[in-house]
Design a protein around this motif. Structure first.
Motif, PDB file in Angstrom:
ATOM      1  N   SER A 175       0.814  -1.217   0.000  1.00  0.00           N
ATOM      2  CA  SER A 175       0.000   0.000   0.000  1.00  0.00           C
ATOM      3  C   SER A 175       0.848   1.267   0.000  1.00  0.00           C
ATOM      4  O   SER A 175       0.329   2.348  -0.270  1.00  0.00           O
ATOM      5  N   LEU A 176       2.122   1.137   0.322  1.00  0.00           N
ATOM      6  CA  LEU A 176       3.009   2.299   0.403  1.00  0.00           C
ATOM      7  C   LEU A 176       4.003   2.274  -0.751  1.00  0.00           C
ATOM      8  O   LEU A 176       4.527   1.211  -1.104  1.00  0.00           O
ATOM      9  N   GLY A 200       6.277  -4.753  10.047  1.00  0.00           N
ATOM     10  CA  GLY A 200       4.928  -4.873   9.499  1.00  0.00           C
ATOM     11  C   GLY A 200       3.892  -4.115  10.311  1.00  0.00           C
ATOM     12  O   GLY A 200       3.021  -3.432   9.765  1.00  0.00           O
ATOM     13  N   GLY A 201       3.992  -4.223  11.640  1.00  0.00           N
ATOM     14  CA  GLY A 201       3.043  -3.522  12.489  1.00  0.00           C
ATOM     15  C   GLY A 201       3.193  -2.013  12.392  1.00  0.00           C
ATOM     16  O   GLY A 201       2.201  -1.274  12.387  1.00  0.00           O
ATOM     17  N   GLN A 202       4.440  -1.534  12.284  1.00  0.00           N
ATOM     18  CA  GLN A 202       4.664  -0.096  12.136  1.00  0.00           C
ATOM     19  C   GLN A 202       4.129   0.395  10.795  1.00  0.00           C
ATOM     20  O   GLN A 202       3.542   1.488  10.710  1.00  0.00           O
ATOM     21  N   ARG A 203       4.309  -0.394   9.742  1.00  0.00           N
ATOM     22  CA  ARG A 203       3.782   0.012   8.431  1.00  0.00           C
ATOM     23  C   ARG A 203       2.268   0.109   8.458  1.00  0.00           C
ATOM     24  O   ARG A 203       1.668   0.976   7.831  1.00  0.00           O
ATOM     25  N   GLN A 204       1.605  -0.814   9.188  1.00  0.00           N
ATOM     26  CA  GLN A 204       0.153  -0.734   9.270  1.00  0.00           C
ATOM     27  C   GLN A 204      -0.274   0.506  10.035  1.00  0.00           C
ATOM     28  O   GLN A 204      -1.289   1.135   9.711  1.00  0.00           O
ATOM     29  N   ARG A 205       0.494   0.915  11.043  1.00  0.00           N
ATOM     30  CA  ARG A 205       0.204   2.160  11.757  1.00  0.00           C
ATOM     31  C   ARG A 205       0.347   3.363  10.815  1.00  0.00           C
ATOM     32  O   ARG A 205      -0.423   4.334  10.894  1.00  0.00           O
TER      33      ARG A 205
END
Length: 611
Positions: free
Chosen positions: A400-401, A453-458
């Motif tokens: 998505s980024l 991965g969790g930081q990217r979702q944030r």
């Protein structure tokens, strides 16, 4: 006592970097015996997959070095030359990777790939290998196996592709099977079938299994012993029942505390934060609380009789041969400050529903109203303006980024494009948004690959918030995250909903997470909503057989209840492809409790074993 199939002793693994050698595994030791399953658990970056690749000898020898011993049937694999390892790899030791679509060759039929795997290690004719390929596909419960050998990977569903990978791994009757996150991205019912399949084949073939996962519910279902890893170290290794009953470390306790447990919300009318435990101190965090009720009901999104179909054309002239009825006559409303979850298996139409609402897929008919304003049939300029109030969080944050754009620019871009802020003001807002989602403002100059991965979702959540939306469509937004990261992201979404009054359309196949975050739940099957109602009613009193099937498939994170689950019968749901002139039959619903609607029995109920 029999000797173990695999014995890893004091394994150290180091990677070559610009600064020299960096040790990523330290003093790893464990054994695996015949018919035994060892679960290796931990979060991303803990060293689980590096351990598996070390056993398989798949690390490049010029940039990775090992010390210690990896003994397989008495041979130290670290001392074998590459040609000897190649004979063992795929023959005596086989591996199932997490993503079958990247493991299968997209331009070769499934049959050709299976035949190649068989003939590579065994001296048999092509015809004999083809017959064996059919038997392997039948063993992993793929129907009409002989006729499906000529199909390509994209012709199979995700669950079926994973079965093909299992068949390929079993082609040479290995003594050890390494399964690296084989069920992480699968629907809950397919996950249950894959787990049952691996256990059945293990008993039949006498294999040892090394099962790598971060899903503690799956661990409870499959593992005899469990090894917990953290940042390249073994935290503990013991019988699975003991690890769950008496975890020996704070980190293991934190993993178990973050496991969503079906039924944990009984008697709680509203969503609740996941309890969190500090992995260093073992102390419970402040999030184990119930979210406040939403404000007075006010519909912010209304979907009326939505249908989305896709034309299927063939031949040089593009003749219309059918239509995929992806979404059929779907209706619901979503209030401000409310979470409505849409659940179901892959192909049921839940993601297409979300994409249709955002205009990313063109609805065939129906109405979509956002705060009373019609979205269907509007101009592109009007849809662009309305999309400020309607944002989406996708499953894969990395996809998505833009990998070439710093995350500060990615978050600022929607504000600048929509005229909400100039460049200077947007930078200040980006800093505030990053702080809002629990990241440091000085991270805005980093690129996506520099985050977990969790930081990217944030970051994706911050980008969705940048235009101050009223509704967020979260499409499998936490499905691929580690269990503790998943809990953190869900808690973040609940806090933002509480503070900003956001409405969430939460699309997921994870029933345990859905139970914790939802106010209401809609269950989709073959493009239609078959049951919808308050979360407590759906989970405590499911009426449709498909809803009951979904709930029955959820892994129970308790190894002592492993044998209590009813085994699910195989189910091949028919294709949503219909002839061009097909007219769907009329559907009716009955209200079995206030706000709890279930579709009246139809021909599709027979597929689910309904009376």
């Amino acid at each position: 006592m029999t000797s173990p199939i695999l014995s890893v002793q004091n394994l150290h693994t180091s990677f070559r970097t610009d600064d020299g050698w960096t040790e990523v595994l330290r003093d790893i030791s464990f054994d695996i015996s015949a018919r035994e399953t060892l679960a290796v658990v931990g979060e991303s970056g803990s060293g689980k997959s590096v351990t598996a690749l070390s056993v398989m000898g798949l690390h490049p020898r010029q940039s990775v070095r090992h010390s210690g011993r990896i003994e397989f049937l008495g041979r130290n694999l670290l001392e074998l030359p590459e040609d000897r390892m190649r004979a063992i790899r795929g023959n005596e030791i086989a591996m199932i990777f997490q993503e079958p679509m990247t493991s299968l060759n997209p331009v070769l039929p499934i049959g050709a790939q299976l035949v190649e795997a068989i003939r590579l290690h065994r001296d048999i004719s092509r015809d004999d290998a083809r017959r064996e390929a059919v038997q392997l596909l039948e063993k992993v419960r793929i129907p009409a196996a002989a006729s499906r050998l000529s199909d390509y990977p994209h012709n199979y569903s995700g669950g079926m592709r994973q079965r093909v990978m299992i068949a390929m791994a079993l082609a040479c009757q290995p003594r050890l099977l390494i399964a690296d996150e084989p069920t992480t991205a699968l629907d809950v019912t397919i996950q249950a079938q894959i787990i049952d399949l691996i256990k059945t084949l293990q008993d039949e073939e006498g294999m040892g299994v090394m099962f790598i996962t971060h899903d503690m519910g799956v661990v409870a279902e499959v593992a005899d012993r469990t090894l917990v890893m953290l940042r390249g170290d073994v935290v503990e290794c013991d019988r699975t029942t003991r690890v769950f009953r008496q975890p020996g470390s704070n980190y293991t306790r934190s993993l178990l505390a973050a496991v969503p447990r079906l039924g944990s919300m009984a008697g709680r009318p509203r969503p609740a934060y996941f309890p969190t435990i500090d992995p260093e101190t073992g102390q419970a965090g402040p999030d184990a609380q119930t979210a406040p009720p939403p404000a007075a009901p006010r519909p912010v999104l209304e979907v009326q009789n939505l249908s989305t179909r896709f034309d299927v054309r063939k031949g040089m002239l593009g003749r219309l041969v059918g239509r995929v009825h992806a979404v059929e006559n779907v209706s619901f409303s979503l209030n401000a400050g409310e979470t409505l979850s849409i659940v179901g298996e892959s192909g049921c139409g839940k993601s297409t529903t979300g994409r249709s609402i955002l205009g990313l897929a063109a609805p065939t008919r129906g109405r979509i109203l956002l705060d009373g304003a019609e979205l269907t049939g509007t101009s592109r300029a009007e849809m662009k303006r309305q999309r400020q109030n309607l944002q989406m969080i996708f499953q894969d944050p990395f996809a998505s980024l833009n990998p070439r754009i710093r995350i500060g620019e990615s978050i600022a871009e929607p504000m600048i494009v929509n005229g909400i802020a100039g460049r200077a003001e947007a930078r200040d807002r980006v800093a505030a948004l990053l702080a809002e989602v629990g990241l440091s403002p000085d991270m805005m100059n980093r690129f996506p690959h520099e985050f977990s991965g969790g930081q990217r979702q944030r970051i994706c959540i911050a980008r969705a918030l940048s235009v101050q939306p009223k509704v967020i469509v979260a499409d499998e937004a936490v499905s691929a995250l580690d269990v503790s990261v998943k809990a953190q992201v869900v808690n973040l979404m609940l806090r933002l909903q509480e503070r900003l009054g956001l409405a969430y359309l939460f699309i997921s196949h994870d029933m345990a997470v859905v139970e914790r975050v939802s106010h209401r739940v809609a269950v989709m099957f073959l493009g239609e909503i078959v049951e919808i109602g308050p979360r407590a009613a759906i989970f405590a009193n499911p009426q449709h057989p498909y809803t009951r099937r979904l709930l029955a498939a959820v892994p129970i994170p308790d190894p002592e209840r492993r044998g209590s689950k009813r085994r699910l019968p195989e189910l091949e749901i028919r294709s949503p492809l219909r002839p061009p002139g097909h007219i769907p039959p009329p559907r009716s619903y009955r209200e079995c409790a206030p706000g709890h609607l279930v579709m009246e029995p139809s021909e599709d109920w027979a597929l689910l074993g309904a009376a």
